[in-house]
Design an enzyme around this catalytic site. Structure first.
Site, PDB file in Angstrom:
ATOM      1  N   HIS A 143      -5.565  -4.333  12.405  1.00 46.71           N
ATOM      2  CA  HIS A 143      -6.879  -3.777  12.095  1.00 46.71           C
ATOM      3  C   HIS A 143      -7.151  -2.521  12.925  1.00 46.71           C
ATOM      4  CE1 HIS A 143     -10.151  -5.589   9.545  1.00 46.71           C
ATOM      5  NE2 HIS A 143     -10.792  -4.536  10.008  1.00 46.71           N
ATOM      6  N   GLY A 171      -1.218   3.169  14.637  1.00 46.26           N
ATOM      7  CA  GLY A 171      -0.549   3.998  15.627  1.00 46.26           C
ATOM      8  C   GLY A 171       0.386   5.053  15.100  1.00 46.26           C
ATOM      9  N   SER A 206     -11.131   1.248   0.304  1.00 45.71           N
ATOM     10  CA  SER A 206     -11.839   0.231   1.067  1.00 45.71           C
ATOM     11  C   SER A 206     -12.913  -0.458   0.234  1.00 45.71           C
ATOM     12  CB  SER A 206     -12.483   0.866   2.303  1.00 45.71           C
ATOM     13  OG  SER A 206     -13.325  -0.063   2.965  1.00 45.71           O
TER      14      SER A 206
END
Length: 361
Positions: free
Chosen positions: A250, A284, A107
């Site tokens: 996101h 998910g 990130s």
């Protein structure tokens, strides 16, 4: 601490030891959190069509991402503030990915610099995550450093022209002051991103597809467009020379009410078919069968975010490795039970044609 055998158990155990502000930050979505829930529920609506009586005694779960081999088609999504999960932060996550033979997208809001992460896992496969900033000099500076430290791709977030309104209560906002985090990539730069109190300042929606052209002009690294949910944007991304598309919403943290990523995956995959652009998915993924469903519907690999943070919180590097092992083992079993000996044998015939998400194939 010993970890149990599914990701739901890992999350439940992590929630017992993390402070409330960290739990809420990691788990929250935007607005009504409809998309946050649907990312997981959408996978449950898909049914599998196994093929039987095939010799699956030997199976190969390996594949490639941007031409680089991974042991299984599961890699780590970019997520911020790993130190809020465990003191070792991104160091532990990178080491776990390296030891498991897969890759990590670091990130832009890592507490450790990209150089530190490269040095702590020198043989690991790593990619850089990049938000689109108004300060292009800072973007260029960070990308050049990533090239020099062996990062092999840039995952660019496209779905955050402005920051969304998240359902994170005041305990998260207050935590920024109580537990300040320095973002390692930005130290020594003239930018407000040096610390978490300026974390939400972005480019104010000024970017266009020409920004991707500019990125192509300043780096030799392949670019993956992260956040695409429509065939129209997928085709635009291809026009502007991306090497990959990460179908992503996101994690339900931007525009609430959009479709689950697995539901739009076939549309995106069909739009770029034959172009050579690779398609990935996040959002998910909690089971090995989720991985198989995503590959059957057009993904080259999947990326996971929140489960990595839960594993990190529970047992640092070993916890992240355990999360990856659980998914790898579940995926391997799913391959065997559907008659697949390699990822190349996973195709759309393995999912029920009547599913809403498959209707566009």
């Amino acid at each position: 601490m010993a970890l149990r055998q599914c990701l739901d158990d890992v999350e439940a155990s992590a929630r017992q030891i993390l402070p409330p502000f960290a739990i809420r930050y990691f788990s929250c979505g935007s607005d009504g959190e409809q998309t946050l829930a649907d990312n997981i529920n959408a996978f449950r609506r898909i049914r599998l069509r196994p093929r039987l009586m095939r010799d699956v005694s030997k199976r190969d779960t390996s594949t490639t991402i941007l031409g680089q081999k991974v042991s299984f088609p599961i890699a780590i999504s970019p997520t911020a503030l790993h130190q809020w999960a465990h003191p070792d932060g991104e160091h532990a996550t990178a080491k776990a990915a390296e030891s498991m033979g897969t890759g990590m997208v670091l990130s832009m809001y890592s507490g450790s610099s990209l150089e530190e992460i490269a040095d702590c896992a020198p043989s690991g496969l790593r990619w850089l995550h990049m938000d689109l900033l108004s300060n292009t000099d800072v973007m260029k500076y960070i990308i050049n450093r990533a090239e020099n430290k062996g990062y092999t791709g840039i995952f660019v977030t496209l779905d955050r022209p402005v920051a969304s309104k998240k359902r994170a209560p005041n305990i998260v906002t207050k935590a920024y002051g109580r537990f300040p985090v320095s973002f390692g990539h930005f130290q020594g730069t003239d930018t407000p991103y040096k610390s978490s109190d300026k974390y939400t300042e972005h480019s104010d929606g000024i970017n266009t597809w020409e920004t991707i052209d500019w990125l192509q002009s300043i780096t030799r690294l392949p670019i993956v467009a992260k956040g695409i949910l429509t065939a129209e944007d997928a085709r635009e991304a291809v026009k502007h020379g991306v090497s990959g598309i990460l179908v992503s919403n996101h994690g339900g943290r931007q525009l609430d009410g959009v479709m689950a990523t697995i539901d739009v995956l076939p549309e995106v995959a069909q739009a770029v078919k034959g172009t050579g652009v690779e398609i990935y998915l996040d959002g998910g993924v909690r089971l090995g069968t989720d991985v198989l469903k995503a590959l059957a519907l057009g993904a080259k690999a999947v990326f996971v975010g929140r489960p990595i943070l839960w594993g990190l919180a529970l047992d640092g590097e070993c916890g992240v490795k355990r999360v990856l092992k659980i998914l790898q083992e579940e995926f391997d079993i799913a391959m065997a039970l559907t008659g697949c000996r390699s990822v190349e044998e996973i195709n759309a015939d393995l999912v029920q044609k009547g599913c809403t998400c498959v209707a566009k194939l």
